[in-house]
Write an enzyme that holds these catalytic residues in place. Structure first.
Site, short mmCIF file in Angstrom:
data_model
loop_
_atom_site.label_atom_id
_atom_site.label_comp_id
_atom_site.label_asym_id
_atom_site.label_seq_id
_atom_site.Cartn_x
_atom_site.Cartn_y
_atom_site.Cartn_z
N ASP A 13 0.86 -1.18 0.00
CA ASP A 13 0.00 0.00 0.00
C ASP A 13 0.90 1.23 0.00
OD1 ASP A 13 0.94 -0.01 2.62
OD2 ASP A 13 -0.91 0.84 3.41
N ASP A 64 -0.41 -1.40 6.50
CA ASP A 64 -0.51 -0.99 7.91
C ASP A 64 -1.94 -0.74 8.35
OD1 ASP A 64 -0.98 1.29 6.40
OD2 ASP A 64 0.07 2.63 7.77
N ASP A 113 -5.83 -3.50 4.70
CA ASP A 113 -4.84 -4.41 4.12
C ASP A 113 -4.96 -5.83 4.66
OD1 ASP A 113 -3.45 -2.32 2.68
OD2 ASP A 113 -2.73 -1.62 4.62
#
Length: 905
Positions: A337, A617, A621
């Site tokens: 990400d 994080d 995710d």
């Protein structure tokens, strides 16, 4: 300002009905595996299964020898040794993972008892978060967490931090359809469970609760058992299959061959003789199967993984699941990400341009301080936190970095009137009685183009300012414009929720704000690409921002085809068949939703057997982290992300991920080195048993001696090879294929070549000792050795001293071969960097000392007698030729490489 209404909310009867129909606002907790189940899972390892079969066969043979043949209880040493090997490997692995799991307990458990404000029965009241039902009217205020998914009925300057779901820190929400963002991940008039109100306030009607919410879907997706087999498990399965087939084939060969031999040699058939011969044959066949199994392999793999687990912690990789240590080395794709992984997840001032002003003037610092709703938390001087809007917090942090404390300025200035930021106005305005300027002052900040249009006094040409703004926007930065006016009269400069056109505002300048790329990320991404690992950005941000971050880290080039980017909406609209055609070439997915990331990982795994690692994080995710072969969460990530991951990067650094790849690849090579070491002696032992089966010779090694070799010494060798430091050279190689066999062609050549050489030496020694009475190796005669090699008569048997010599030579051949295994795949001498391999040398010294101790004081238990010092010197010197032969071979290969390189030039 949007029109306000009166709401009655649900009645008590409607609440009960809604709860019955839609359920409670709680997330269904995952079912946890019992400790017993976790332990038993260790016994599913393919090599452990082979050992268990060998254990059963060994127990059967030992029982026959003890009760049927009248032998001593020492016959049970062998099955006991195999049992110890199994228990050590399984218990060590179980305990290490159990210890790591304790460090991975969820840091911030969901508190379902937090109070929220709702409207029920026409009254505003407070209920716990878990009592919220579909249809409830919820009042949202700054700093509060949204308790469920809902549709906004009212919003006033409402900004929501959706980073836990999408990666976006600030999403402006509105009920005005004219201001809806078409490319928003979630509708502009919706608030989602688990997100936080960063600024403003609003009222929403609950549409979904509990598991039905987007947060609930993510939470559930993070628990799905993907049952993805790791590359190492696949390769150990293949090795176990090979060992099983080979050992069974040799066993069958022995049984068939010896039976044919029996019928050819017999004068007259006798059932008693045949039964005795057949039973002896079966026992020899079982011995082959037991000898062929590398008892130390499960322990060596477990120790290698456990040691790497511990040492990776020193490089900020907290490993929760042992397999992840090695699987990272096989990774072919890293899906990452953006926010918090590639970037710092903290808005910072990139550049300020205050026109015609030298330094931070009174109007600049006061304007930033008072015309803001954010705060700074100074409780930790080393890490000041922003409370409220991250963009406004970046301005306050900038003041702090320049030695200005915003709080006294805000407290000393009396606010006369204030307009908070709204998506409709796109600016914030505040009138204060300024103690610094001793006047009433109007401060305005907001979208630069809006603030510019409000101003009467602009120090530069608009076109020049607009060009600067475009440059910042092209770098994926947010920009703010600032203006002020000293009020000399009593006119109202704020009317009907906006700054009046009669103002005399002066444009102060612009500020560029960014979430900076972490400094180490570009180099780390470059290293991944050089190592043959594809990097893909999957983010909830806009396409423009995602591509710019990709450009900054070296992933997205100027001439990059647009087909290498796709939005989450476009990706979701594709069928799996269509998506499979493009996933390998994709570099960026923008506006991605949580389940888009999981689907991408799944499709990559289906494409050419890709080994996928995912970094993230946020809660968004978690499903992808769980789906991947290796999930890597950030140290300051959400608790759900950490729970779904296999490794936590404690320093949040992408470079730590490349170090994890280096560790994984080096670990795999260390496991290969141990297999090379152990399989060499297993091949030799099998051939010796096979030859002995047809020559009628018994093994000169006792069960306790073999236990020392296969269990204790191999375990130490595993530790020695696992202790080798990781090599940065592995990062220049391409990822190995999951279909590759763990024993390469080069390994096979070494295993068979050295194994057969060991057989030649060891079989010759047995033959020589049978026909010569050796009391010291100084009496050794090479001519007699050659003559006795093919003398298949029974001879005189081996004396205790000769047996001790044979045992020590057998061990020392392996000892020196361990040094060759250390140098395998390096192309360097076994003595290269030897001073850095202190662990290896220490364990080698322990093995050597252990052998001396066993031979010297082992006595009857190990069937040995002490050897003379002169014989120790001869054995160490002569068996070291194994090492020198390996060194000469590496030197010749090095010369060949140099010659080939010269020809190419």
């Amino acid at each position: 300002m949007e029109q306000k209404h009166h709401y009655n909310g649900l009645t008590d009867a409607q609440v009960l009905e809604s709860r019955k129909k839609h359920g409670e606002n709680i997330l269904t907790p995952p079912e946890k595996e019992s400790l017993w189940s976790q332990f038993l899972e260790k016994f599913t390892d393919p090599i452990i299964i082979i050992l268990l079969i060998a254990l059963a066969l060994s127990i059967g043979v030992s029982c026959y020898e003890f009760w049927g043949a009248g032998k001593t209880a020492s016959v049970f040493f062998e099955p006991a040794g195999i049992l110890i090997a199994v228990l050590l490997a399984t218990i060590v692995g179980f305990l290490f993972e159990l210890s790591a799991n304790k460090k991975f307990e969820i840091l911030n458990k969901v508190n379902d008892d937090t109070l929220v404000k709702v409207i029920r029965n026409g009254n505003i009241c407070q209920i716990t978060k878990k009592e919220v039902v579909v249809g409830d009217i919820i009042i949202l205020e700054t700093g509060e967490e949204v308790p469920a998914d809902g549709e906004l009925l009212e919003s006033v300057s409402l900004q929501i931090n959706e980073s836990t779901l999408t990666g976006e820190t600030v999403c402006r929400k509105t009920t005005n359809s004219a201001n809806f963002k078409e490319d928003a991940t979630y509708p502009s008039n919706h608030a989602m469970k688990g997100t936080t109100v960063a600024d403003g306030h609003g009222i929403m009607r609950v549409l979904k609760v509990g598991d039905s919410t987007e947060y609930g879907k993510v939470y559930k997706g993070a628990q799905i058992d993907n049952s993805v087999e790791t590359p190492l498990n696949k390769q150990l399965d293949s090795l176990a299959d090979l060992i099983t087939k080979a050992s069974y084939a040799i066993a069958v060969l022995i049984i068939v061959g010896r039976l044919l031999w029996f019928f050819v040699e017999m004068d007259a058939f006798n059932w008693i003789d045949f039964g005795s011969f057949f039973l002896q044959t079966v026992m020899i066949a079982v011995t082959v199967i037991v000898v062929a199994v590398p008892e130390g392999l499960p322990m060596s793999v477990t120790l290698s993984l456990a040691l790497s687990m511990k040492r990776m912690l020193s490089t900020n990789n907290l490993v929760r699941k042992m397999h992840a240590c090695e699987t990272m080395g096989a990774a072919t794709v890293i899906c990452t990400d953006k926010t918090g992984t590639l970037t710092q997840n903290q808005m910072k001032i990139y550049e300020t341009k205050f026109y015609g002003k030298d330094g931070i003037t009174d109007e600049i610092k006061e304007g930033i301080s008072v015309n803001s709703t954010a705060f700074l938390d100074y409780s930790d001087p080393n890490k000041i936190k922003v409370l409220g809007n991250p963009t406004e917090g970046a301005l306050l942090l900038w003041l702090h970095e320049n030695g200005v404390n915003y709080l006294p300025l805000r407290e000393d200035a009396e606010i006369v009137e204030q307009l908070t930021f709204s998506t409709e106005r796109k600016y914030m305005a505040t009138i204060v009685n300024s103690p610094l300027l001793s006047k009433k002052v109007l401060y305005v900040k907001g979208a630069p183009e809006i603030v510019l249009n409000l101003c009467k006094n602009i120090p530069l040409e608009k076109a020049e300012i607009e060009k600067q703004l475009l440059d910042y926007q092209n770098k994926a930065m947010r920009t703010l414009g600032f203006a002020y006016q000293i009020i000399e009269d009593e006119k109202d400069y704020i009317k009907e929720g906006k700054v009046t056109a009669e103002n005399n505002l002066s444009f102060l300048g612009i500020v560029a704000i960014s979430d900076p790329v972490r400094l180490e990320v570009p180099d780390a991404v470059t290293n991944c690409l050089k190592a043959g690992i594809d990097v893909k950005i999957v983010t909830g941000d806009t396409p423009w921002t995602a591509k710019e971050i990709g450009r900054q880290i070296g992933l997205w080039q100027k001439d990059e085809p647009e087909s290498h980017h796709i939005t989450g909406t476009e990706f979701a609209a594709m069928s799996d068949e269509e998506a499979l055609k493009i996933v390998l070439n994709l570099k960026i997915i923008s506006r991605a939703r949580p389940m888009d990331k999981q689907r991408l990982v799944r499709l990559l795994q289906e494409t050419n057997q890709q080994v996928v690692a995912v970094t993230g994080d946020g809660t968004n995710d978690a499903p992808a982290l769980n789906q991947a072969q290796v999930g890597l969460s950030m140290g300051d990530g959400t608790s759900v992300a950490k729970e779904a991951s296999d490794i936590t990067i404690l320093d949040n650094s992408f470079s730590s991920i490349t170090r994890a790849v280096m560790w994984g690849r080096s670990l795999y090579q260390n496991i290969q080195r141990f297999i090379l070491f152990q399989m060499t002696i297993n091949v030799a032992a099998c051939i010796i048993v096979l030859i002995g089966a047809f020559l009628g010779t018994e093994s000169p090694l006792t069960v306790t001696q073999m236990l020392w070799v296969n269990l204790i010494m191999d375990t130490f060798a595993a530790l020695a090879l696992a202790s080798l430091p990781p090599s940065e050279k592995v990062m220049t190689d391409k990822p190995r294929k999951t279909t590759d066999f763990i024993i390469s062609k080069k390994m096979w050549k070494s295993i068979l070549g050295v194994g057969i050489f060991f057989v030649f030496i060891l079989f010759g020694l047995v033959q020589y000792f049978k026909h010569a009475d050796i009391t010291s190796l100084t009496e050794f005669n090479i001519v007699d050795f050659g003559k006795s090699y093919f003398n298949f008569s029974h001879g005189n048997g081996l004396s205790p001293y000769e047996l001790s010599l044979f045992f020590t030579i057998f061990v020392m051949l392996q000892f020196w071969n361990m040094f060759n295994a250390k140098a395998f795949l390096t192309g360097k001498s076994a003595f290269a960097n030897i001073t850095k391999s202190t662990g290896f040398l220490a364990i080698a010294a322990v093995i050597l000392g252990g052998q001396w101790l066993i031979v010297t004081v082992g006595g009857e238990m190990f069937n040995v007698t002490p050897l003379a010092a002169q014989d120790w010197k001869i054995i160490i010197g002569v068996t070291s030729t194994v090492l020198w032969a390996g060194e000469i071979n590496k030197f010749l290969n090095f010369k060949n490489r140099l010659r080939n390189s010269a020809h190419k030039i």
